[in-house]
Design a protein around this motif. Structure first.
Motif, short mmCIF file in Angstrom:
data_model
loop_
_atom_site.label_atom_id
_atom_site.label_comp_id
_atom_site.label_asym_id
_atom_site.label_seq_id
_atom_site.Cartn_x
_atom_site.Cartn_y
_atom_site.Cartn_z
N ILE A 150 0.84 -1.20 0.00
CA ILE A 150 0.00 0.00 0.00
C ILE A 150 0.87 1.25 0.00
N SER A 151 1.95 1.22 0.79
CA SER A 151 2.87 2.36 0.82
C SER A 151 3.51 2.58 -0.54
N THR A 152 3.88 1.48 -1.19
CA THR A 152 4.50 1.58 -2.53
C THR A 152 3.52 2.14 -3.55
N ILE A 153 2.29 1.66 -3.48
CA ILE A 153 1.26 2.13 -4.43
C ILE A 153 0.98 3.62 -4.22
N MET A 154 0.84 4.03 -2.96
CA MET A 154 0.57 5.44 -2.68
C MET A 154 1.74 6.33 -3.11
N ALA A 155 2.97 5.85 -2.88
CA ALA A 155 4.15 6.63 -3.29
C ALA A 155 4.21 6.75 -4.80
N ASN A 156 3.87 5.66 -5.50
CA ASN A 156 3.89 5.70 -6.97
C ASN A 156 2.80 6.60 -7.53
N ILE A 157 1.63 6.57 -6.90
CA ILE A 157 0.54 7.45 -7.34
C ILE A 157 0.96 8.91 -7.19
N LYS A 158 1.56 9.23 -6.03
CA LYS A 158 2.02 10.59 -5.77
C LYS A 158 3.09 11.01 -6.77
N GLU A 159 4.03 10.11 -7.05
CA GLU A 159 5.11 10.41 -7.99
C GLU A 159 4.58 10.60 -9.42
N LYS B 18 1.59 11.49 -10.29
CA LYS B 18 0.85 12.75 -10.33
C LYS B 18 1.79 13.93 -10.45
N LYS B 19 2.88 13.86 -9.71
CA LYS B 19 3.88 14.93 -9.75
C LYS B 19 4.49 15.07 -11.14
N LEU B 20 4.70 13.95 -11.81
CA LEU B 20 5.30 13.95 -13.14
C LEU B 20 4.28 14.20 -14.25
N GLY B 21 3.01 14.34 -13.89
CA GLY B 21 1.98 14.66 -14.88
C GLY B 21 1.44 13.46 -15.64
N MET B 22 1.67 12.25 -15.12
CA MET B 22 1.28 11.05 -15.87
C MET B 22 -0.23 10.83 -15.91
N ASP C 33 14.84 17.41 -12.87
CA ASP C 33 15.10 18.39 -11.81
C ASP C 33 14.22 19.63 -11.92
N ASN C 34 13.67 19.87 -13.12
CA ASN C 34 12.83 21.06 -13.31
C ASN C 34 11.47 20.94 -12.64
N ILE C 35 11.04 19.70 -12.37
CA ILE C 35 9.69 19.48 -11.83
C ILE C 35 9.53 20.19 -10.49
N ASP C 36 10.43 19.93 -9.56
CA ASP C 36 10.34 20.55 -8.23
C ASP C 36 10.47 22.07 -8.32
N LEU C 37 11.36 22.53 -9.21
CA LEU C 37 11.54 23.97 -9.38
C LEU C 37 10.27 24.64 -9.86
N LEU C 38 9.62 24.05 -10.85
CA LEU C 38 8.39 24.62 -11.40
C LEU C 38 7.26 24.59 -10.39
#
Length: 351
Positions: free
Chosen positions: A90-99, A101-105, A145-150
């Motif tokens: 569950i932790s892995t799935i939640m972390a992947n979902i968050k990642e 989303k962050k990357l715009g997938m 690296d631009n993702i966090d900056l933006l």
């Protein structure tokens, strides 16, 4: 989570289910042989096994046979592994979902927005103005690296960022590119921009492209390739610099109206489309000029008329020139009058 990870998780679940069913049926068989057995049905066996496996432990029934108790021990030890596996997955799935989303997938539902291909310092100045103007912007970058900056620079609901290789045209569906207003190709090299536009047009037709050029001699080449607007950065800078040399007040004024106003002391030129129910539709230009100045404190600078797909600018039309539905009025205004004009024209600025 990757497809391989999902596949492995499914295998684990199938294996666990098989072991669990094996234990339940054997538990029932052992207990049925015991004279003091409390587990008499398959339902009882499932109940005891689930209660034990989940560490609830009601104690309403317990195995009395040696074999049944052995299975009870196995279920108790299995419960430790099951919880560890579930929490980990569950932790892995939640972390992947968050990642992801962050990357715009998961994509965006933006429409009539600006798509920016590439992130540079120059692009930042452009995006700053677009965000200030309230426009929705989708940025595609291939630098992780631009993702966090933006995200830090633009904590704004009107910004969407996609991490992708530029040549992965299928992934551009994530930025809803076909429903965009304009695609700004913000790559470093002019040749790279031209090749990219030609390849992108093969995948998506009908897009409006805008580019800035290092070499102004290539402007006609880009226009011929289907670019809507090709602008030379050096050309704009040189004109403004020359203006500062012999008419500095005009240059200062020009620089101000090129930027988006941030307060009621700053002015900007904006264009608003005339809809059918617009109060100025069908009126003569000179009458609209005076009414806008009197009622809204806005200066009408000219208009643009679109006929057969061609845009024609009328910078100072005759007084009796009549305004039509679909014309774009170009006006000078500050933020306060802009809010008023939005209510009068019943739409946002721009094309």
């Amino acid at each position: 989570m990757s497809f391989r990870s999902y596949k492995r998780l499914i295998y684990y679940l199938i294996a666990f289910l098989a072991i669990f069913l094996f234990l339940v049926f054997n538990l029932l068989e052992f207990e049925l042989r015991s004279e003091e057995g409390e587990i008499e049905t398959l339902s009882d066996a499932f109940w005891y096994s689930i209660v034990t496996l989940t560490t609830v432990g009601y104690g309403d029934m317990v195995p009395t046979s040696t074999g049944g108790r052995a299975i009870g021990y196995i279920l108790i030890f299995l419960s430790l592994g099951v919880y560890g596996l579930l929490i980990g997955q569950i932790s892995t799935i939640m972390a992947n979902i968050k990642e992801h989303k962050k990357l715009g997938m998961y994509g965006t539902n933006f429409e009539d927005h600006i798509v920016v291909i590439g992130w540079t310092h120059f692009g930042k100045t452009v995006i700053d103005q677009l965000i200030k103007a309230g426009r929705k912007v989708a940025i595609v970058t291939r630098n992780r690296d631009n993702i966090d900056l933006l995200k830090e620079l633009y904590q704004n609901k009107n910004l969407f960022v996609l991490y992708s290789d530029y040549e992965n045209f299928e992934l551009l569906e994530k930025v809803n590119i076909q429903k965009s207003n304009t695609v700004f190709i913000n790559l470093e090299d002019d040749t790279e921009k031209l090749v990219y536009i030609l390849n992108l047009k093969k995948e998506y037709s009908g897009l409006n492209f805008i580019v800035t050029l290092e070499n102004s001699n290539l402007k006609q080449t880009f226009i011929s390739a289907g670019v809507t607007h090709a602008i030379s950065r050096n050309e704009i800078a040189s004109r403004l610099l020359a203006s500062y040399m012999f008419e500095p007040d005009v240059a200062l004024y020009s620089e101000e109206i090129l930027a988006y106003p941030t307060n009621d002391e700053e002015y900007d030129m904006k264009q608003f489309k005339v809809l059918e129910k617009n109060p100025y539709n069908g009126q003569e230009y000179n009458k609209v000029f005076f009414e806008l100045k009197k009622n809204e404190n806005v200066i009408l600078m000219g208009l643009v008329r679109v006929e057969e797909g061609k845009r024609t600018a009328y910078k100072n039309p005759a007084d009796n020139f009549k305004i039509r539905t679909g014309d774009y009025l170009i006006m000078l205004m500050n933020q306060k009058t802009q809010r008023s004009i939005k209510r009068v024209f019943n739409l946002e600025e721009g094309v």
